[in-house]
Design an enzyme around this catalytic site. Structure first.
Site, PDB file in Angstrom:
ATOM      1  N   HIS A 141      -0.114 -27.876  20.473  1.00  0.00           N
ATOM      2  CA  HIS A 141      -0.913 -27.617  21.677  1.00  0.00           C
ATOM      3  C   HIS A 141      -1.208 -26.107  21.708  1.00  0.00           C
ATOM      4  CE1 HIS A 141      -1.479 -27.071  26.086  1.00  0.00           C
ATOM      5  NE2 HIS A 141      -1.756 -28.366  26.130  1.00  0.00           N
ATOM      6  N   ASP A 218       8.796 -27.295  21.410  1.00  0.00           N
ATOM      7  CA  ASP A 218       7.956 -27.664  22.543  1.00  0.00           C
ATOM      8  C   ASP A 218       8.190 -29.155  22.796  1.00  0.00           C
ATOM      9  OD1 ASP A 218       5.986 -28.503  24.226  1.00  0.00           O
ATOM     10  OD2 ASP A 218       4.308 -27.682  23.070  1.00  0.00           O
ATOM     11  N   GLN A 221       5.996 -33.342  25.422  1.00  0.00           N
ATOM     12  CA  GLN A 221       5.595 -34.747  25.283  1.00  0.00           C
ATOM     13  C   GLN A 221       6.738 -35.637  24.798  1.00  0.00           C
ATOM     14  OE1 GLN A 221       2.798 -35.931  26.381  1.00  0.00           O
ATOM     15  NE2 GLN A 221       1.569 -34.078  26.601  1.00  0.00           N
ATOM     16  N   LYS A 244       5.287 -33.814  33.634  1.00  0.00           N
ATOM     17  CA  LYS A 244       5.010 -34.927  32.712  1.00  0.00           C
ATOM     18  C   LYS A 244       6.150 -35.935  32.722  1.00  0.00           C
ATOM     19  CE  LYS A 244       2.458 -31.884  29.586  1.00  0.00           C
ATOM     20  NZ  LYS A 244       1.043 -32.135  29.813  1.00  0.00           N
ATOM     21  N   CYS A 382      -6.488 -29.479  24.344  1.00  0.00           N
ATOM     22  CA  CYS A 382      -5.871 -28.172  24.078  1.00  0.00           C
ATOM     23  C   CYS A 382      -5.276 -28.132  22.673  1.00  0.00           C
ATOM     24  CB  CYS A 382      -4.810 -27.822  25.114  1.00  0.00           C
ATOM     25  SG  CYS A 382      -5.457 -27.707  26.777  1.00  0.00           S
TER      26      CYS A 382
HETATM   27  N1  7TS Z   1       2.921 -28.615  24.912  1.00  0.00           N
HETATM   28  C1  7TS Z   1       2.448 -29.863  24.801  1.00  0.00           C
HETATM   29  C2  7TS Z   1       2.802 -30.679  23.595  1.00  0.00           C
HETATM   30  C3  7TS Z   1       1.648 -30.378  25.818  1.00  0.00           C
HETATM   31  O1  7TS Z   1       1.180 -31.625  25.702  1.00  0.00           O
HETATM   32  C4  7TS Z   1       1.324 -29.585  26.938  1.00  0.00           C
HETATM   33  C5  7TS Z   1       0.399 -30.067  28.016  1.00  0.00           C
HETATM   34  C6  7TS Z   1       1.887 -28.309  27.005  1.00  0.00           C
HETATM   35  C7  7TS Z   1       2.657 -27.856  25.971  1.00  0.00           C
HETATM   36  C8  7TS Z   1       1.663 -27.420  28.177  1.00  0.00           C
HETATM   37  O2  7TS Z   1       2.314 -27.933  29.284  1.00  0.00           O
HETATM   38  P1  7TS Z   1       2.150 -27.240  30.709  1.00  0.00           P
HETATM   39  O3  7TS Z   1       2.829 -28.178  31.638  1.00  0.00           O
HETATM   40  O4  7TS Z   1       2.830 -25.926  30.631  1.00  0.00           O
HETATM   41  O5  7TS Z   1       0.688 -27.116  30.959  1.00  0.00           O
HETATM   42  N2  7TS Z   1      -0.474 -31.067  27.585  1.00  0.00           N
HETATM   43  C9  7TS Z   1      -1.526 -31.577  28.277  1.00  0.00           C
HETATM   44  C10 7TS Z   1      -2.271 -32.644  27.785  1.00  0.00           C
HETATM   45  O6  7TS Z   1      -2.077 -33.211  26.725  1.00  0.00           O
HETATM   46  N3  7TS Z   1      -3.230 -32.944  28.668  1.00  0.00           N
HETATM   47  O7  7TS Z   1      -3.127 -32.105  29.698  1.00  0.00           O
HETATM   48  C11 7TS Z   1      -2.061 -31.252  29.469  1.00  0.00           C
END
Ligand code: 7TS
Length: 424
Positions: A141, A218, A221, A244, A382
Site C-alpha cells: 500500500h 504492515d 489487512q 478495519k 493506494c
Molecule cells: N496498509 C494496508 C495494507 C492498507 O490496506 C491500508 C488501508 C493502510 C496500510 C493504511 O491504513 P490507514 O488506516 O492508516 O489508512 N487500505 C485501504 C484500502 O484498501 N481501501 O481503503 C483503505
C-alpha cells in the site's frame, strides 16, 4: 440470478463450511447494515477500506463521553481515574490480541499509516545511512512505500522492491536475494489490500533475521481476518488500524519489541511523553508514553478495545473461516462470468476479490453496483505500483467481513450482470 450464477448448480457450489459463526446474529449487531441504499438492501462489500461498527463499539464510545470523559494520566479526580483505567485496559486487550509480551510495547497511533511513519522517522532515521537499503515488496500500500521513500531520499539510501508473480504471490527467492549487507530494514505487508495475498511472513522474517535485518510489518489487512501472534512471527514491529477491525477510525496500534522501542528517539514532542523538562534538557517518559505525545484519542482507544473484545467473542478463527468460505464461493461464481478477470489469484488469500471486466472501467462497475445498493471499492487501492505490475489502471474490489453472506455474493453477481447488460 445471472446466467453465470445459474450455471453453477447446487452440486457445483462449494458446500458452506459454516464454522462457528451465526451470521444472522452477527448482522444484528451492526445497526448500519439494517438500512436500504437506493431502495435496495445495503450489501456492504468494502470492508478492506473500512469495516462497519457493532453496537458494542458504538456503545463503548457513548458510555465514555456520557459517563467518564476526562483527560488521562494527569488527573487525580474520579473521572480521570476511570478514563485512565479504561484506556490502559484497552492497551492490555490489544496486547493480548496480538500476543505481545508486554503492554508497554503497544503504542496507540492514528492507524497503520502513522505506525509506519513512526517507525520510519525514528527507528529508520537513526538506522539508515547513505548507501543503505530498505526492502519492501511489489504489493505494498502507498503507506508502506512513501514513508520509506521519504526516508531514503533524506538519507541517500535506496528502496529495493521484491517482485511478485502473475498470481500476486511474493517471489520468496527474489526477496531473499535482495537481503544483503546494505539492507537496514525490511518493511512488508502481511496481507495485500488490493490482491488479498497472504504473505509467508514467518519465513520472510526468518530470512531477514538471518541477515540481521529487522522487519516492520504492515498488518492493516491481516489483523481483521486471522490470528496474529507477534511472538510466533518474531517481527520487530507490527502495525494495524482499528477501523478495519470493527473499531473506530483514527486509532490504531504499533507494536514494537521493547529493546528497539527503548533505544529509539521519540516521534513527536509534547505533553505526557516527558519525565522532566527544563529549557536546557528534556528527559523522556518510559514506554509506551514516550511515543504518545499529547492528549490521545481516548474514546478511540476505548472503542478499539471494545472492537477487539467483540472479535474475541466471535472468535477470529470463526471469522477467518467464514470469510474464506465467502472468498471460495465468490471466486467460483464471479470468475465464471464471461469477460471477468480476477486480479490476485494467490493460493493463500484473505477475503479480497479484485476483478476487472473487459471493456468496462472499474469506476463504472462501482457506480452501477452502487445503484443496486452494493458498496465495493474501485480504483488503484493506494497501490499504483502494483496496478502497473498488472498493466491495469484500477480494479473493482469486493472485500468480506464477518457479517457478509453468500446471498450478498449472489447480489454482487446479479449486479455484475447489470453492468454487462449496460455495456453489452
Ligand atoms: N496498509 C494496508 C495494507 C492498507 O490496506 C491500508 C488501508 C493502510 C496500510 C493504511 O491504513 P490507514 O488506516 O492508516 O489508512 N487500505 C485501504 C484500502 O484498501 N481501501 O481503503 C483503505
Amino acid at each position: 440470478m445471472t446466467t453465470a450464477a445459474r450455471k453453477l448448480d447446487a452440486e457445483q457450489r462449494p458446500a458452506p463450511i459454516g464454522g462457528g459463526l451465526d451470521v444472522a446474529r452477527v448482522r444484528a449487531d451492526f445497526p448500519i447494515l439494517q438500512q436500504r441504499v437506493h431502495g435496495k438492501p445495503l450489501v456492504y462489500l468494502d470492508n478492506a477500506a473500512t469495516s462497519q461498527k457493532p453496537r458494542a463499539v458504538i456503545d463503548a464510545i457513548v458510555r465514555y463521553y456520557e459517563g467518564s470523559n476526562a483527560n488521562i494520566h494527569r488527573g487525580v479526580h474520579y473521572l480521570s481515574e476511570i478514563a485512565t483505567k479504561d484506556y490502559e485496559a484497552a492497551r492490555r486487550t490489544a496486547q493480548e490480541f496480538i500476543n505481545a509480551p508486554h503492554a508497554h510495547e503497544i503504542i496507540f497511533v492514528r492507524g497503520a499509516t502513522e505506525g509506519i511513519n513512526l517507525v520510519a522517522q525514528t527507528f529508520g532515521r537513526a538506522r539508515v545511512q547513505p548507501g543503505d537499503e530498505v526492502l519492501i515488496t511489489a504489493m505494498e500500500h502507498h503507506s508502506n512505500i512513501v514513508p520509506w521513500q521519504i526516508l531514503c531520499d533524506e538519507k541517500g539510501a535506496k528502496l529495493r522492491v521484491a517482485p511478485i508473480n502473475d498470481q500476486g504471490e511474493l517471489l520468496l527467492d527474489e526477496f531473499a536475494k535482495l537481503l544483503g549487507r546494505r539492507t537496514k530494514l525490511a518493511a512488508v505487508t502481511h496481507v495485500s489490500n488490493a490482491l488479498g495475498t497472504i504473505n509467508p511472513l514467518k519465513r520472510m522474517i526468518e530470512l531477514a533475521h538471518a541477515h540481521g535485518v529487522p522487519v516492520a510489518v504492515d498488518g492493516a489487512q491481516a489483523v481483521p481476518h486471522m490470528k496474529v501472534d507477534v511472538q510466533a512471527l518474531d517481527c520487530d514491529f507490527y502495525t494495524f488500524s482499528g477501523h478495519k477491525v470493527y473499531g473506530p477510525t483514527g486509532i490504531g496500534v504499533l507494536y514494537g519489541k521493547s529493546a528497539l522501542l527503548e533505544a529509539m528517539p521519540p516521534y513527536q514532542g509534547g505533553g505526557d511523553m516527558i519525565s522532566s523538562v527544563t529549557f536546557e534538557k528534556t528527559s523522556y517518559n518510559k514506554l509506551p508514553y514516550k511515543f504518545e505525545a499529547g492528549t490521545p484519542d481516548i474514546a478511540g482507544v476505548i472503542g478499539l478495545g471494545a472492537a477487539l473484545t467483540y472479535v474475541n467473542g466471535l472468535g477470529i478463527g470463526n471469522i477467518g473461516a467464514h470469510e474464506h468460505d465467502l472468498l471460495v464461493y465468490a471466486t467460483q461464481v464471479v470468475s465464471a462470468i464471461p469477460g471477468v478477470r480476477l486480479i490476485g489469484t494467490a493460493k493463500e488469500k484473505a477475503g479480497v476479490l479484485s476483478f476487472v471486466i473487459e471493456g468496462v472501467h472499474p469506476h463504472d462497475i462501482g457506480t452501477i453496483l452502487d445503484q443496486e445498493g452494493i458498496a465495493i471499492r474501485t480504483g488503484h487501492h493506494c497501490s499504483q505500483p502494483l496496478m502497473d505490475r498488472f498493466g491495469i489502471p484500477a480494479t473493482a474490489r469486493a472485500s468480506f467481513a464477518a457479517y457478509n453472506t453468500r446471498e450478498e455474493v449472489d447480489a454482487l453477481v446479479r449486479g455484475i450482470g447489470k453492468v454487462r447488460e449496460v455495456f453489452a
